[in-house]
Write an enzyme that holds these catalytic residues in place. Structure first.
Site, short mmCIF file in Angstrom:
data_model
loop_
_atom_site.label_atom_id
_atom_site.label_comp_id
_atom_site.label_asym_id
_atom_site.label_seq_id
_atom_site.Cartn_x
_atom_site.Cartn_y
_atom_site.Cartn_z
CB CYS A 5 3.97 25.71 -4.60
SG CYS A 5 4.10 25.15 -2.90
CG ASP A 31 7.06 13.62 5.11
OD1 ASP A 31 7.37 14.81 5.34
OD2 ASP A 31 7.66 12.91 4.26
CG HIS A 98 3.59 25.86 0.94
ND1 HIS A 98 2.56 26.14 0.06
CD2 HIS A 98 3.02 25.88 2.18
CE1 HIS A 98 1.44 26.34 0.72
NE2 HIS A 98 1.69 26.18 2.02
CG HIS A 100 6.98 22.31 5.38
ND1 HIS A 100 7.55 23.01 4.35
CD2 HIS A 100 7.91 21.40 5.77
CE1 HIS A 100 8.77 22.55 4.11
NE2 HIS A 100 9.02 21.57 4.98
P1 5GP Z 1 11.51 19.89 4.32
O1 5GP Z 1 12.67 19.04 3.92
O2 5GP Z 1 11.25 20.98 3.30
O3 5GP Z 1 11.55 20.40 5.72
O4 5GP Z 1 10.25 18.93 4.29
C1 5GP Z 1 9.53 18.61 3.16
C2 5GP Z 1 8.82 17.32 3.45
O5 5GP Z 1 7.82 17.15 2.49
C3 5GP Z 1 9.74 16.09 3.39
O6 5GP Z 1 9.69 15.42 4.64
C4 5GP Z 1 9.16 15.26 2.25
O7 5GP Z 1 9.19 13.88 2.51
C5 5GP Z 1 7.73 15.78 2.16
N1 5GP Z 1 7.17 15.72 0.82
C6 5GP Z 1 7.75 16.18 -0.32
N2 5GP Z 1 6.93 15.99 -1.38
C7 5GP Z 1 5.80 15.39 -0.88
C8 5GP Z 1 4.60 14.94 -1.49
O8 5GP Z 1 4.37 15.06 -2.69
N3 5GP Z 1 3.68 14.37 -0.66
C9 5GP Z 1 3.89 14.24 0.68
N4 5GP Z 1 2.90 13.66 1.39
N5 5GP Z 1 5.01 14.68 1.28
C10 5GP Z 1 5.97 15.23 0.52
ZN ZN Z 2 2.75 26.70 -1.93
#
Ligand code: 5GP
Ligand code: ZN
Length: 114
Positions: A5, A31, A98, A100
């Site tokens: 993850c 982010d 995960h 968030h």
């Molecule tokens: P979701 O789309 O799952 O609600 O949000 C996941 C968020 O994690 C996205 O806004 C994406 O830009 C961020 N994200 C994904 N991988 C990484 C990473 O390796 N580092 C950081 N800082 N943010 C990440």
């Molecule tokens: Zn995790």
């Protein structure tokens, strides 16, 4: 913890992140693809695939909201306003499995979301 993850790897320090907050149960970081001048990802240190996996009686969601309030104050978006978002599942737009929350602020946000 989940071995593959990406957010668990960030918590373990195996992937870099710009830390905004850390305590015993929660980690928050900038982010990588910000959608607003302030865009912080707030995660529990314990791995849950999504908000659906949080057991009844857990106080982790409440604590994440408390942490979000503190971060909003620290990053100076509490007065202007901010948004706290949880994307859950495919139609909800969740891309990282995960749990968030996104804290977004620093500009006027639109409603309804896309
Ligand atoms: P979701 O789309 O799952 O609600 O949000 C996941 C968020 O994690 C996205 O806004 C994406 O830009 C961020 N994200 C994904 N991988 C990484 C990473 O390796 N580092 C950081 N800082 N943010 C990440
Ligand atoms: Zn995790």
């Amino acid at each position: 913890m989940s071995d593959d993850c990406i957010f668990c790897k960030i918590i373990r320090g195996e992937l870099p992140s710009k830390k905004v907050h850390e305590d015993d149960t929660v980690y928050a970081f900038e982010d990588i693809n910000p959608q607003a001048p302030v865009h912080v990802v707030i995660i529990p240190k314990e791995h849950y695939d999504s908000v659906l996996s949080v057991p009844a009686g857990s106080d982790i969601i409440s604590h994440i909201h408390t942490v979000a309030n503190r971060i909003a104050l620290k990053l100076d978006v509490a007065d202007s306003g901010f948004r706290l978002v949880n994307n859950c599942g495919a139609d909800g737009g969740q891309t990282v499995p995960h749990l968030h929350y996104h804290l977004l602020g620093g500009r006027s946000l639109q409603w309804p979301p896309g």
